[in-house]
Write a protein that holds these residues in place. Structure first.
Motif, short mmCIF file in Angstrom:
data_model
loop_
_atom_site.label_atom_id
_atom_site.label_comp_id
_atom_site.label_asym_id
_atom_site.label_seq_id
_atom_site.Cartn_x
_atom_site.Cartn_y
_atom_site.Cartn_z
N VAL A 3 -3.86 2.66 4.74
CA VAL A 3 -3.96 3.19 3.38
C VAL A 3 -3.99 2.03 2.39
CG1 VAL A 3 -2.88 4.62 1.62
CG2 VAL A 3 -2.73 5.28 4.04
N ILE A 4 -5.01 1.99 1.53
CA ILE A 4 -5.11 0.92 0.55
C ILE A 4 -4.52 1.38 -0.77
CG2 ILE A 4 -7.14 -0.05 1.67
CD1 ILE A 4 -8.86 1.10 -0.55
N ASP A 5 -3.93 0.44 -1.47
CA ASP A 5 -3.24 0.71 -2.73
C ASP A 5 -4.19 0.45 -3.89
OD1 ASP A 5 -1.48 1.09 -4.78
OD2 ASP A 5 -0.40 -0.80 -4.49
N CYS A 6 -4.90 1.51 -4.31
CA CYS A 6 -5.80 1.38 -5.44
C CYS A 6 -5.95 2.74 -6.10
CB CYS A 6 -7.16 0.84 -5.00
SG CYS A 6 -8.10 1.98 -3.97
N PRO A 7 -6.41 2.81 -7.37
CA PRO A 7 -6.50 4.08 -8.08
C PRO A 7 -7.32 5.15 -7.35
CG PRO A 7 -6.80 2.26 -9.60
CD PRO A 7 -6.78 1.67 -8.23
N ASP A 8 -8.42 4.73 -6.70
CA ASP A 8 -9.29 5.69 -6.02
C ASP A 8 -8.80 6.04 -4.62
OD1 ASP A 8 -11.00 5.76 -8.21
OD2 ASP A 8 -12.17 4.07 -7.47
N GLY A 9 -7.79 5.30 -4.13
CA GLY A 9 -7.27 5.57 -2.80
C GLY A 9 -8.25 5.20 -1.70
N GLY A 10 -7.96 5.60 -0.51
CA GLY A 10 -8.83 5.33 0.63
C GLY A 10 -8.06 4.86 1.84
N ARG A 11 -8.68 5.00 3.01
CA ARG A 11 -8.09 4.56 4.27
C ARG A 11 -9.12 3.74 5.03
NH1 ARG A 11 -3.63 7.67 6.37
NH2 ARG A 11 -3.00 9.32 4.95
N ILE A 12 -8.75 2.54 5.42
CA ILE A 12 -9.61 1.72 6.27
C ILE A 12 -9.46 2.21 7.70
CG2 ILE A 12 -10.06 -0.62 7.11
CD1 ILE A 12 -8.87 -1.68 4.50
N ASP A 13 -10.56 2.56 8.35
CA ASP A 13 -10.49 3.12 9.70
C ASP A 13 -9.69 2.21 10.63
OD1 ASP A 13 -11.90 5.33 8.95
OD2 ASP A 13 -13.80 4.70 9.85
N LEU B 53 -9.71 -5.85 0.44
CA LEU B 53 -8.96 -6.73 1.34
C LEU B 53 -8.89 -8.16 0.81
CD1 LEU B 53 -7.63 -6.53 4.20
CD2 LEU B 53 -9.75 -7.49 5.10
N THR B 54 -10.02 -8.69 0.35
CA THR B 54 -10.04 -10.06 -0.12
C THR B 54 -9.30 -10.22 -1.45
OG1 THR B 54 -12.23 -9.67 -1.11
CG2 THR B 54 -12.17 -10.67 1.08
N ALA B 55 -9.08 -9.10 -2.16
CA ALA B 55 -8.30 -9.15 -3.40
C ALA B 55 -6.81 -8.94 -3.14
CB ALA B 55 -8.81 -8.09 -4.37
N HIS B 56 -6.45 -8.61 -1.91
CA HIS B 56 -5.04 -8.35 -1.56
C HIS B 56 -4.69 -9.12 -0.29
CE1 HIS B 56 -6.10 -4.98 -4.20
NE2 HIS B 56 -4.82 -4.88 -4.48
N LYS B 57 -4.88 -10.44 -0.35
CA LYS B 57 -4.68 -11.29 0.82
C LYS B 57 -3.24 -11.28 1.29
CE LYS B 57 -8.51 -14.36 -0.43
NZ LYS B 57 -8.91 -15.73 -0.81
N ASP B 58 -2.30 -11.21 0.37
CA ASP B 58 -0.89 -11.22 0.77
C ASP B 58 -0.54 -10.01 1.62
OD1 ASP B 58 -0.45 -13.61 -0.51
OD2 ASP B 58 0.42 -12.71 -2.32
N ALA B 59 -1.10 -8.85 1.27
CA ALA B 59 -0.84 -7.64 2.05
C ALA B 59 -1.38 -7.79 3.47
CB ALA B 59 -1.45 -6.42 1.37
N PHE B 60 -2.57 -8.39 3.59
CA PHE B 60 -3.15 -8.56 4.91
C PHE B 60 -2.35 -9.59 5.71
CE2 PHE B 60 -6.14 -10.44 7.96
CZ PHE B 60 -6.58 -9.29 8.60
N ARG B 61 -1.96 -10.69 5.07
CA ARG B 61 -1.15 -11.70 5.77
C ARG B 61 0.15 -11.09 6.28
NH1 ARG B 61 -2.34 -15.05 1.23
NH2 ARG B 61 -4.02 -16.53 1.65
N ALA B 62 0.76 -10.23 5.48
CA ALA B 62 2.01 -9.59 5.90
C ALA B 62 1.78 -8.71 7.12
CB ALA B 62 2.59 -8.77 4.75
N LEU B 63 0.64 -8.01 7.14
CA LEU B 63 0.30 -7.18 8.30
C LEU B 63 0.10 -8.04 9.54
CD1 LEU B 63 -0.53 -4.42 9.52
CD2 LEU B 63 -2.87 -4.91 8.73
N VAL B 64 -0.63 -9.15 9.40
CA VAL B 64 -0.85 -10.05 10.53
C VAL B 64 0.47 -10.63 11.01
CG1 VAL B 64 -1.96 -12.19 11.28
CG2 VAL B 64 -3.19 -10.63 9.78
N ARG B 65 1.33 -11.00 10.08
CA ARG B 65 2.64 -11.57 10.45
C ARG B 65 3.46 -10.55 11.24
NH1 ARG B 65 4.27 -12.29 5.72
NH2 ARG B 65 3.20 -14.29 5.45
N ASP B 66 3.44 -9.29 10.81
CA ASP B 66 4.20 -8.26 11.50
C ASP B 66 3.67 -7.99 12.91
OD1 ASP B 66 5.79 -7.97 9.29
OD2 ASP B 66 4.76 -6.19 8.52
N ARG B 67 2.33 -8.04 13.07
CA ARG B 67 1.72 -7.67 14.35
C ARG B 67 1.56 -8.85 15.30
NH1 ARG B 67 2.60 -3.53 11.98
NH2 ARG B 67 1.21 -1.72 11.74
#
Length: 295
Positions: free
Chosen positions: A49-59, A93-107
């Motif tokens: 789930v991405i955090d943006c006004p329009d919402g959305g889910r990356i498959d 994704l490229t505008a929210h690099k910290d969120a992606f790095r956190a996901l990679v760190r967790d996994r």
């Protein structure tokens, strides 16, 4: 539609008819459960789930062999919107690099999170088919995009076909084109090594359509959907190329080929090829083709 036809040769020759999945979720579930084998991508998250006004889910979200972020979108059949949808998610994704790095760190851990290659994020679209307009469109975008057609054959087989693969025109990619295969400039190499590096680059890119090149500090990767060759910066007297060919199926020649399975080395591939002169490149062509076919 793909022109591939599959036949069962037991008790005669019977064509195995291709079919689409019953539901999009079937394709997504199969790919996510086997993502590294099928696409060369380490699985990170499903329905993110991405955090943006329009919402959305990356498959699906993943990290490829070169530590580049990967967005994967699926469609059961043909959909004109899958590419634009994927590009929307890549922009987030490229505008929210910290969120992606956190996901990679967790996994995958802190080491993987610190090595994410932001210069080459990828979009992989897996669908039942694509139109000629889709194939044309991806060549117009300044992004790395792979269009992958799937088909089920019977109950036990699935086929994946790379319909189009395009490398994004990032700044680092531009440097890779200006400098031979992304390696140090010719002024910093001996003349022989510079010429050999140019010849290797030409040989790998010329193996077929859809070969893309990704530059990392320690190596340059050549890939279809997956890496099939990684070229290391030249040493004084040789150039090392790591291939995906199985070392156990190759007659190893001391000083030319080496099994580096389990040994520390840059890039991917367990068959190391050592090139010192032009005739070594000629000897390596068959190995290059075998690795390309296996990717």
């Amino acid at each position: 539609m793909s022109g591939l036809r599959l036949f069962n040769t037991k008790g005669g020759v019977t064509e195995v008819m291709p079919r689409l999945a019953e539901a999009e979720a079937d394709v997504q579930g199969l790919v996510e459960a086997n993502m590294e084998t099928l696409l060369g991508v380490r699985f990170l998250a499903s329905e993110y789930v991405i955090d943006c006004p329009d919402g959305g889910r990356i498959d699906s979200l993943g990290l490829d062999e070169n530590n580049a972020p990967v967005v994967i979108e699926y469609k059961r059949g043909t959909s004109a919107g899958v590419i634009n949808q994927g590009l929307y998610y890549m922009a987030w994704l490229t505008a929210h690099k910290d969120a992606f790095r956190a996901l990679v760190r967790d996994r995958l851990g802190a080491s993987a999170a610190s090595q994410v290659l932001w210069s080459a994020p990828r979009l992989i679209c897996v669908a039942g088919d694509f139109t000629r307009y889709d194939v044309h469109a991806v060549r117009e975008y300044r992004r790395s995009i792979d269009l992958v057609r799937y088909r089920y054959f019977g109950n036990d087989h699935i086929g994946l076909e790379a319909v189009a693969s395009v490398t994004g025109h990032s700044a680092s990619a531009g440097r890779a084109r200006r400098h031979t295969a992304g390696l140090p400039t010719a002024r910093r190499q001996s003349g022989a090594m510079a010429e050999l590096a140019e010849a290797v680059d030409e040989a790998l890119l010329g193996l077929g359509d859809g070969v893309t090149r990704v530059r990392r500090k320690q190596y340059v990767a050549y890939q279809r959907l997956r890496n099939f060759a990684c070229v290391c910066p030249p040493q004084q007297t040789k150039l090392l190329v790591n291939l995906k060919a199985d070392p156990k199926k190759v007659d190893l020649v001391p000083g030319f080929t080496r099994d580096v399975t389990g040994l520390g080395h840059h890039g991917t591939g367990d068959l190391e090829v050592q090139l010192r002169r032009e005739r070594d490149l000629e000897r390596a062509q068959e190995l290059f083709r075998a690795s390309y076919a296996a990717a």
